[in-house]
Structures are given as C-alpha cells and as structure tokens.
Design a protein around this motif. Structure first.
Motif, PDB file in Angstrom:
ATOM      1  N   ASN A   1       0.828  -1.205   0.000  1.00  0.00           N
ATOM      2  CA  ASN A   1       0.000   0.000   0.000  1.00  0.00           C
ATOM      3  C   ASN A   1       0.866   1.259   0.000  1.00  0.00           C
ATOM      4  OD1 ASN A   1      -2.261  -1.604   0.069  1.00  0.00           O
ATOM      5  ND2 ASN A   1      -2.600  -1.387   2.262  1.00  0.00           N
ATOM      6  N   PHE A   2       1.991   1.203   0.717  1.00  0.00           N
ATOM      7  CA  PHE A   2       2.906   2.334   0.771  1.00  0.00           C
ATOM      8  C   PHE A   2       3.430   2.672  -0.622  1.00  0.00           C
ATOM      9  CE2 PHE A   2       7.109   4.224   1.139  1.00  0.00           C
ATOM     10  CZ  PHE A   2       6.951   5.154   2.152  1.00  0.00           C
ATOM     11  N   LYS A   3       3.860   1.654  -1.360  1.00  0.00           N
ATOM     12  CA  LYS A   3       4.433   1.884  -2.689  1.00  0.00           C
ATOM     13  C   LYS A   3       3.376   2.386  -3.671  1.00  0.00           C
ATOM     14  CE  LYS A   3       8.006  -1.656  -2.092  1.00  0.00           C
ATOM     15  NZ  LYS A   3       8.452  -3.019  -2.511  1.00  0.00           N
ATOM     16  N   ILE A   4       2.191   1.806  -3.620  1.00  0.00           N
ATOM     17  CA  ILE A   4       1.129   2.247  -4.525  1.00  0.00           C
ATOM     18  C   ILE A   4       0.732   3.689  -4.216  1.00  0.00           C
ATOM     19  CG2 ILE A   4      -1.280   1.893  -5.220  1.00  0.00           C
ATOM     20  CD1 ILE A   4      -0.865  -1.094  -4.714  1.00  0.00           C
ATOM     21  N   GLY A   5       0.484   3.964  -2.924  1.00  0.00           N
ATOM     22  CA  GLY A   5       0.068   5.306  -2.527  1.00  0.00           C
ATOM     23  C   GLY A   5       1.119   6.355  -2.836  1.00  0.00           C
TER      24      GLY A   5
ATOM     25  N   LEU B   1       3.313  10.861  -6.087  1.00  0.00           N
ATOM     26  CA  LEU B   1       4.367  11.528  -6.841  1.00  0.00           C
ATOM     27  C   LEU B   1       3.843  12.066  -8.170  1.00  0.00           C
ATOM     28  CD1 LEU B   1       7.393   9.128  -6.171  1.00  0.00           C
ATOM     29  CD2 LEU B   1       6.988  11.403  -5.204  1.00  0.00           C
ATOM     30  N   ILE B   2       2.935  11.309  -8.800  1.00  0.00           N
ATOM     31  CA  ILE B   2       2.297  11.800 -10.022  1.00  0.00           C
ATOM     32  C   ILE B   2       1.490  13.053  -9.704  1.00  0.00           C
ATOM     33  CG2 ILE B   2       0.615  11.269 -11.840  1.00  0.00           C
ATOM     34  CD1 ILE B   2       1.386   8.319 -11.509  1.00  0.00           C
ATOM     35  N   ALA B   3       0.770  13.016  -8.577  1.00  0.00           N
ATOM     36  CA  ALA B   3      -0.040  14.169  -8.171  1.00  0.00           C
ATOM     37  C   ALA B   3       0.825  15.399  -7.948  1.00  0.00           C
ATOM     38  CB  ALA B   3      -0.816  13.830  -6.894  1.00  0.00           C
TER      39      ALA B   3
ATOM     40  N   VAL C   1       3.593  16.232  -9.328  1.00  0.00           N
ATOM     41  CA  VAL C   1       4.017  16.796 -10.614  1.00  0.00           C
ATOM     42  C   VAL C   1       2.957  17.762 -11.137  1.00  0.00           C
ATOM     43  CG1 VAL C   1       4.507  16.282 -13.038  1.00  0.00           C
ATOM     44  CG2 VAL C   1       5.488  14.853 -11.234  1.00  0.00           C
ATOM     45  N   PHE C   2       1.698  17.346 -11.091  1.00  0.00           N
ATOM     46  CA  PHE C   2       0.624  18.204 -11.585  1.00  0.00           C
ATOM     47  C   PHE C   2       0.378  19.391 -10.654  1.00  0.00           C
ATOM     48  CE2 PHE C   2      -0.545  14.240 -13.879  1.00  0.00           C
ATOM     49  CZ  PHE C   2      -0.454  14.760 -15.161  1.00  0.00           C
ATOM     50  N   PHE C   3       0.611  19.195  -9.347  1.00  0.00           N
ATOM     51  CA  PHE C   3       0.497  20.321  -8.418  1.00  0.00           C
ATOM     52  C   PHE C   3       1.501  21.416  -8.788  1.00  0.00           C
ATOM     53  CE2 PHE C   3       1.998  22.474  -4.554  1.00  0.00           C
ATOM     54  CZ  PHE C   3       0.805  23.036  -4.107  1.00  0.00           C
ATOM     55  N   ALA C   4       2.738  21.006  -9.044  1.00  0.00           N
ATOM     56  CA  ALA C   4       3.780  21.963  -9.391  1.00  0.00           C
ATOM     57  C   ALA C   4       3.461  22.673 -10.705  1.00  0.00           C
ATOM     58  CB  ALA C   4       5.130  21.253  -9.486  1.00  0.00           C
ATOM     59  N   LYS C   5       2.973  21.919 -11.691  1.00  0.00           N
ATOM     60  CA  LYS C   5       2.654  22.513 -12.989  1.00  0.00           C
ATOM     61  C   LYS C   5       1.459  23.465 -12.878  1.00  0.00           C
ATOM     62  CE  LYS C   5       2.969  20.014 -16.740  1.00  0.00           C
ATOM     63  NZ  LYS C   5       4.178  20.558 -17.373  1.00  0.00           N
ATOM     64  N   GLY C   6       0.581  23.214 -11.920  1.00  0.00           N
ATOM     65  CA  GLY C   6      -0.609  24.044 -11.768  1.00  0.00           C
ATOM     66  C   GLY C   6      -0.408  25.285 -10.918  1.00  0.00           C
TER      67      GLY C   6
ATOM     68  N   HIS D   1      -5.883  17.187  -7.986  1.00  0.00           N
ATOM     69  CA  HIS D   1      -7.005  16.698  -7.185  1.00  0.00           C
ATOM     70  C   HIS D   1      -7.217  15.205  -7.418  1.00  0.00           C
ATOM     71  CE1 HIS D   1      -9.302  20.817  -6.953  1.00  0.00           C
ATOM     72  NE2 HIS D   1      -8.219  20.793  -6.202  1.00  0.00           N
ATOM     73  N   PHE D   2      -7.285  14.840  -8.688  1.00  0.00           N
ATOM     74  CA  PHE D   2      -7.632  13.472  -9.073  1.00  0.00           C
ATOM     75  C   PHE D   2      -6.646  12.455  -8.501  1.00  0.00           C
ATOM     76  CE2 PHE D   2      -7.373   9.925 -12.139  1.00  0.00           C
ATOM     77  CZ  PHE D   2      -8.690   9.489 -12.104  1.00  0.00           C
ATOM     78  N   PHE D   3      -5.367  12.696  -8.717  1.00  0.00           N
ATOM     79  CA  PHE D   3      -4.370  11.714  -8.293  1.00  0.00           C
ATOM     80  C   PHE D   3      -4.132  11.732  -6.779  1.00  0.00           C
ATOM     81  CE2 PHE D   3      -3.213  11.933 -12.825  1.00  0.00           C
ATOM     82  CZ  PHE D   3      -3.215  10.566 -13.114  1.00  0.00           C
TER      83      PHE D   3
END
Length: 229
Positions: A164-168, A173-175, A177-182, A198-200
C-alpha cells in the motif's frame, strides 16, 4: 520566500466557467471511498477534516468560476479555507504514519496542535507557499525521526503494509508533478493541471490510509468482534 498569487483565471464565456467548475469540482470526488471507508475508521476529527476539505475545495473552485468570484465568501477567503483543509489532511496523514495510536492522548495533542498552527499561519499569509509546505514537511520529518529513533533504540521497523505504501506513494508523486505545474495559474488554462492534482492525490489517499498495519489489524479485530455479537 515562495509566493502564490491570487487565482488568475481569465474566463471569457459561460462555457469556460462551467468547464472550470466541473473539472475542478468533480476531480475531488475520487476521495469519497477514502472518506466513507478509511477515514470513518479514524476519529470524528479525521472524518470532519476529510469532508470539510472536499466541500471547501468544491466551493472554492465554484466561486473561482463565477464572474465576480464571490459566493457567500470571496474567492480569496475560500482559498484560505481550502489551504487549511489540505494542510491539515496531509499533517494528519503524517501523524497517522507515526503509528502512535497506542498513545491516543499524545496523538490527539499532535493533531490539534498542528490544526491550531495551520489556522494561524494561513490567517497570516495564505498566498505564501512556505506556509503550506513547512507544516507538512515538519510533520514528515517528525514521522521520520520517530521511526529512526525506535529502530535504533528498540530495533523496531515501521509496521507498514509496504504494498500500500508503494502504490500510494507512486500515485502521490504523479499528483505532485501536476500540483507543481498548476502553480502558475497563467499557464494552467481551466485549471486542468490543478484538477489532475485533485484526481491523483485523492486516489493516493485511499492507499496511504491503509499503510499502518497496527491499525489495520486493530480495525479488523474490532469488525470481527462486532459481527460476532
């Protein structure tokens, strides 16, 4: 100091406003399984913060899409409340990952202390990114130090579900990236990057709140006892 400007969303048509509201609002909804299943197994405070953060985020972006950016409160006021909810959600997660549920008073003290400090610093300057990142990083470091200390003193490793740790963490980390771009509103047309944040991040929360095995086993035993009655 890292500064955030107030939202700069220049919308010309009602269609753009509707799209902005839909993508930023609906992108919060993947958090519902976490709220209804995972956080309901925590304290009432956890549940309150989770639901509060989801609804405030929706109201904030709804107001952001309006021509005058005002609905009950101004967009800037909703932004401050959105920060409070988001920061508190992350700091509660860090305290959860400390695995100190066997010290309920200490855990409650940490949770309420961080909430009070978050309110103070957001009232001081919600557009200073340091006031968002520092509380989260502080409790991340505290969590890390707690596990390092218990390892060297008692030889105990974190009692985590590492799958669960690795999946979460991977989804988080994907989220990020989008936070920084936004962060640059001028280059985030219709807040699409922010919506992907938000989504990720909401999807990652489902896995992150299932990491601590100490609590997972405790909740499972409680459920089995309840079914046996």
């Amino acid at each position: 100091f890292l500064q955030l400007s107030m939202a700069i969303v220049k919308l010309q048509t009602n269609t753009e406003r509707i799209i902005l509201f839909l993508v930023t609002g609906l992108s919060n909804l993947p958090v519902l399984p976490t709220l209804t299943w995972r956080l309901s197994q925590q304290s009432y405070f956890h549940s309150f913060v989770g639901w509060f953060t989801m609804f405030i985020s929706i109201f904030y972006h709804c107001t952001e899409a309006l021509p005058k950016q005002r609905w009950i409160l101004h967009e800037g006021n909703w932004h401050r409340l959105d920060n409070v909810g988001s920061i508190t959600s992350f700091t509660l997660l860090m305290i959860y990952l400390m695995d100190i549920s066997h010290y309920p008073k200490l855990r409650a003290f940490f949770e309420l202390t961080q909430f009070g400090i978050t309110l103070l610093i957001q009232e001081r300057d919600p557009w200073n990114l340091n006031n968002t990142l520092v509380p989260i990083l502080f409790w991340t470091v505290v969590c890390f130090l707690k596990h390092i200390t218990t390892y060297f003193i008692y030889g105990d490793s974190p009692n985590y579900n590492w799958r669960n740790f690795k999946i979460g963490l991977g989804i988080m980390l994907i989220a990020v990236v989008f936070f920084a771009k936004g962060l640059d509103d001028r280059n985030d047309y219709l807040r699409l990057y922010h919506s992907l944040w938000h989504f990720f991040v909401t999807i990652s929360s489902y896995w992150l709140w299932q990491i601590v095995e100490t609590e997972n086993k405790h909740k499972l035993k409680s459920t089995e006892r309840t079914k046996g009655l």
